[in-house]
Design an enzyme around this catalytic site. Sequence first.
Site, short mmCIF file in Angstrom:
data_model
loop_
_atom_site.label_atom_id
_atom_site.label_comp_id
_atom_site.label_asym_id
_atom_site.label_seq_id
_atom_site.Cartn_x
_atom_site.Cartn_y
_atom_site.Cartn_z
N ARG A 30 0.82 -1.22 0.00
CA ARG A 30 0.00 0.00 0.00
C ARG A 30 0.85 1.26 0.00
NH1 ARG A 30 -5.12 -1.86 3.77
NH2 ARG A 30 -6.20 -2.82 2.03
N GLY A 84 -11.18 -8.22 -0.93
CA GLY A 84 -9.93 -8.52 -0.24
C GLY A 84 -9.45 -9.94 -0.50
N GLY A 99 -14.05 -3.16 0.67
CA GLY A 99 -15.41 -2.65 0.93
C GLY A 99 -15.83 -1.60 -0.08
#
Length: 393
Positions: free
Chosen positions: A39, A352, A373
């Site tokens: 990330r 995910g 999400g």
Amino acid sequence: MSTRSLESLPAAALEGQRALVRVDFNVPLKNGTVTDDTRIRAAVPTIRYLRERGARVVLLSHLGRPKGGPDPKYSLRQILRDVERVLGITLEFIEDLDAGVAVTRRLPRGGIALVENTRFWPGEETNDPALARQFAALGDFYVNDAFGSAHRAHASTEGVAHLLKPAVAGFLMERELRYLGAALEQPRRPFVAVLGGAKISGKIEVIEALLPKCDAILIGGAMACTFFASLGLEVGASLVERDRTALAKALLTKGGMKLVLPRGATVAPSLERAAERRQVMSDAIPADMAVFDIDQATADDFRARIIGAKTVIWNGPMGVFETPPFDAGTRAVANALVEATAKGATTVVGGGDSAAAVAGLEDKLTHVSTGGGASLEFLEGKPLPGVTALDQV
Ligand code: ADP
Ligand code: MG
């Protein structure tokens, strides 16, 4: 209308200006050490672009779910060295928002400051305008590159975007919106969705939103068992949501031929007793066994439908892919997506666990969404507050 991009800002809007950038540095930690810096690396293109154009960069992110104020376990200080290593520059660290304003003003061009975990301030998750104002004071314009947090209307994702203009999408965010948006809005046909995973309950809205848009929805995972149960079939010890069978039945009626259920399943007495696994037809699931994967015939059927498609969206594994050999169906679907991509199809993977299931294949797929999400809510057709608050052009 589309969300204004970072690239649309003229040079003068960047040069010497303070860019307040919402990133997703919600990285996995073990004993205070970053175990996967994906990330952080994903945010590099946006940060580099800003620095190269003389902007001063102020980074905002949440980390984990701290409850009620500062907690060293969730401090972004723990990831400071990793961010410095990835970006190749020493960072300023801001703990106090009011004092931090002076820190951001002192930054040299190309300099970077990292603000402490946004969730340490109670106003973050309640989207308190006072906190949003404090965040806004740290920059001269706003960039949101945290797609994975865009479905939440928080002070650092939504509130601040109304106060600090221009408010634009960073490169990661733009990529997510481009691929997910194009797949849903102007899909090349046939458009096939593959949905799996544990529960139908979390995906009902996705099925409903995709039904009118797709040419077919292929169902796998434990979710298929709830559909089987709604048809009165034996499902043995499979994971089934009994309270959703009426709903599943209604979806089958509504979906008609578009909803494709697995022809058969791989069953076993338990995950541990994989050696006793068998492939059975969907109407012959033994009462003392559970479904842990789709069977080979279904995998072949799904593959044929996937490689015949021009647009494929996939969310949710076909079986308990974490426990081989029950990863076979999921792998088959992943490979079919790779094949379809090679033949020119647009393939998008969201979720995910689904993203984990295609780890290593990212370069052979059109797009693997990083926002679990958020990508689901996007597929449901819901507006994402962190996106709609940005400038629309
Ligand atoms: P995503 O994170 O991609 O949205 P989900 O969270 O909905 O996916 O579902 C993933 C989970 O579903 C995995 O943990 C997987 O083990 C589980 N799962 C898939 N098929 C089955 C099954 N037949 N029985 C039990 N669990 C299943
Ligand atoms: Mg999941």
